[in-house]
Design a protein around this motif. Structure first.
Motif, PDB file in Angstrom:
ATOM      1  N   TYR A  57     -19.994 -19.323  11.550  1.00 32.71           N
ATOM      2  CA  TYR A  57     -20.336 -18.585  12.764  1.00 32.71           C
ATOM      3  C   TYR A  57     -21.759 -18.040  12.656  1.00 32.71           C
ATOM      4  CZ  TYR A  57     -20.646 -14.506  15.827  1.00 32.71           C
ATOM      5  OH  TYR A  57     -21.081 -13.573  16.735  1.00 32.71           O
ATOM      6  N   ASN A  60     -24.390 -20.931  12.614  1.00 35.21           N
ATOM      7  CA  ASN A  60     -24.566 -21.615  13.890  1.00 35.21           C
ATOM      8  C   ASN A  60     -25.129 -20.709  14.979  1.00 35.21           C
ATOM      9  OD1 ASN A  60     -23.446 -24.540  13.930  1.00 35.21           O
ATOM     10  ND2 ASN A  60     -22.078 -23.388  12.607  1.00 35.21           N
ATOM     11  N   CYS A  61     -24.753 -19.453  14.976  1.00 35.64           N
ATOM     12  CA  CYS A  61     -25.141 -18.568  16.074  1.00 35.64           C
ATOM     13  C   CYS A  61     -26.426 -17.805  15.812  1.00 35.64           C
ATOM     14  CB  CYS A  61     -24.003 -17.605  16.399  1.00 35.64           C
ATOM     15  SG  CYS A  61     -22.513 -18.486  16.917  1.00 35.64           S
ATOM     16  N   SER A  62     -26.653 -17.387  14.575  1.00 34.59           N
ATOM     17  CA  SER A  62     -27.824 -16.562  14.313  1.00 34.59           C
ATOM     18  C   SER A  62     -29.113 -17.363  14.200  1.00 34.59           C
ATOM     19  CB  SER A  62     -27.616 -15.716  13.053  1.00 34.59           C
ATOM     20  OG  SER A  62     -27.527 -16.529  11.913  1.00 34.59           O
ATOM     21  N   CYS A  64     -30.276 -19.003  16.728  1.00 34.32           N
ATOM     22  CA  CYS A  64     -30.895 -18.861  18.057  1.00 34.32           C
ATOM     23  C   CYS A  64     -30.929 -17.418  18.542  1.00 34.32           C
ATOM     24  CB  CYS A  64     -30.147 -19.702  19.088  1.00 34.32           C
ATOM     25  SG  CYS A  64     -30.228 -21.463  18.748  1.00 34.32           S
ATOM     26  N   HIS A  65     -29.968 -16.615  18.138  1.00 30.42           N
ATOM     27  CA  HIS A  65     -29.902 -15.211  18.565  1.00 30.42           C
ATOM     28  C   HIS A  65     -29.128 -14.415  17.527  1.00 30.42           C
ATOM     29  CE1 HIS A  65     -25.662 -15.711  19.729  1.00 30.42           C
ATOM     30  NE2 HIS A  65     -26.015 -16.818  20.353  1.00 30.42           N
ATOM     31  N   ALA A  67     -26.174 -12.804  15.905  1.00 33.64           N
ATOM     32  CA  ALA A  67     -24.720 -12.965  15.989  1.00 33.64           C
ATOM     33  C   ALA A  67     -24.107 -11.578  16.119  1.00 33.64           C
ATOM     34  CB  ALA A  67     -24.204 -13.669  14.736  1.00 33.64           C
ATOM     35  N   TRP A  78     -14.295 -15.558  23.190  1.00 31.64           N
ATOM     36  CA  TRP A  78     -14.684 -16.423  22.069  1.00 31.64           C
ATOM     37  C   TRP A  78     -14.092 -17.818  22.228  1.00 31.64           C
ATOM     38  CZ3 TRP A  78     -18.767 -15.118  19.736  1.00 31.64           C
ATOM     39  CH2 TRP A  78     -19.056 -13.792  19.444  1.00 31.64           C
ATOM     40  N   PRO A  85     -19.161 -26.071  23.675  1.00 30.33           N
ATOM     41  CA  PRO A  85     -20.472 -26.024  23.017  1.00 30.33           C
ATOM     42  C   PRO A  85     -21.562 -26.785  23.782  1.00 30.33           C
ATOM     43  CG  PRO A  85     -19.024 -27.517  21.846  1.00 30.33           C
ATOM     44  CD  PRO A  85     -18.191 -26.835  22.896  1.00 30.33           C
ATOM     45  N   HIS A  88     -23.259 -23.787  26.611  1.00 30.96           N
ATOM     46  CA  HIS A  88     -23.285 -22.439  26.035  1.00 30.96           C
ATOM     47  C   HIS A  88     -24.338 -21.631  26.794  1.00 30.96           C
ATOM     48  CE1 HIS A  88     -22.842 -19.331  23.017  1.00 30.96           C
ATOM     49  NE2 HIS A  88     -24.141 -19.313  22.808  1.00 30.96           N
ATOM     50  N   LEU A  93     -25.334 -27.047  22.802  1.00 31.36           N
ATOM     51  CA  LEU A  93     -25.339 -26.858  21.352  1.00 31.36           C
ATOM     52  C   LEU A  93     -24.945 -28.181  20.712  1.00 31.36           C
ATOM     53  CD1 LEU A  93     -23.506 -23.411  21.135  1.00 31.36           C
ATOM     54  CD2 LEU A  93     -25.962 -23.856  21.248  1.00 31.36           C
ATOM     55  N   HIS A 146     -27.678  -9.172  23.491  1.00 32.96           N
ATOM     56  CA  HIS A 146     -27.708  -9.318  22.035  1.00 32.96           C
ATOM     57  C   HIS A 146     -29.116  -9.147  21.467  1.00 32.96           C
ATOM     58  CE1 HIS A 146     -28.198 -13.357  23.732  1.00 32.96           C
ATOM     59  NE2 HIS A 146     -29.044 -13.531  22.744  1.00 32.96           N
TER      60      HIS A 146
END
Length: 165
Positions: A57, A60-62, A64-65, A67, A78, A85, A88, A93, A146
């Motif tokens: 998680y 994959n998520c942090s 781009c932004h 988490a 979620w 994906p 998104h 993604l 975020h």
């Protein structure tokens, strides 16, 4: 198609191939997790069987932004995010394989919260009832998102939302 002469040998060979493949996948995932510095700095501990899902998680998520902690959004949100994906929030993604989705889902569904009765499913942090409950009396930036977390949580990029400036 030829009939299989020795079914027992064929079955044992198939099991061996699957076992070697599974060991290879888990070994490479473990190596990735051990090399990821974010997870080792995270202040929120998770059970061992969810650690790989958490690391995936974050990985994959942090990229781009920031988490966000799973509990900020309900489990249903979620689920929607992980099931789509290729859409998104308007972004595709690429490269998220189903196996990783399952591991991330196990982590997120365990550490998120169920949606409350009469609560609309939030798509964004700014729509999250729980987010605002965590920030009583805080003069939040507008718009809330975020990317605004780092204004108060200087270590948010390390998945540490407990440390405040």
């Amino acid at each position: 198609m030829k009939p299989i002469k020795n079914k027992k040998r064929y079955l044992l060979l198939t099991i061996a191939i699957i076992t070697i493949g599974w060991s290879t996948i888990m070994g490479s995932l473990t190596a990735k997790v051990m090399a990821n510095p974010i997870g080792s700095k995270s202040v929120d501990k998770v059970a061992d069987n969810y650690r790989v899902g958490k690391e995936l998680y974050l990985e994959n998520c942090s990229t781009c932004h920031i988490a966000i902690p799973p509990a900020v959004l309900p489990t249903e949100t979620w689920k929607t995010i992980l099931e789509n994906p290729l859409n998104h929030y308007g972004t595709r993604l690429e490269g998220i394989i189903r196996f990783n989705q399952v591991l991330m889902w196990q982590y997120l569904s365990t550490y998120s919260r169920p949606i409350s009765v009469n609560e609309r499913e939030p798509k964004f942090i700014a729509q999250s009832r729980y987010f605002f409950a965590l920030h009583p009396g805080v003069d939040l930036p507008s718009p809330v998102g975020h990317t605004s977390c780092v204004e108060c949580h200087s270590r948010a990029s390390e998945f540490d939302f407990r440390t405040l400036d």
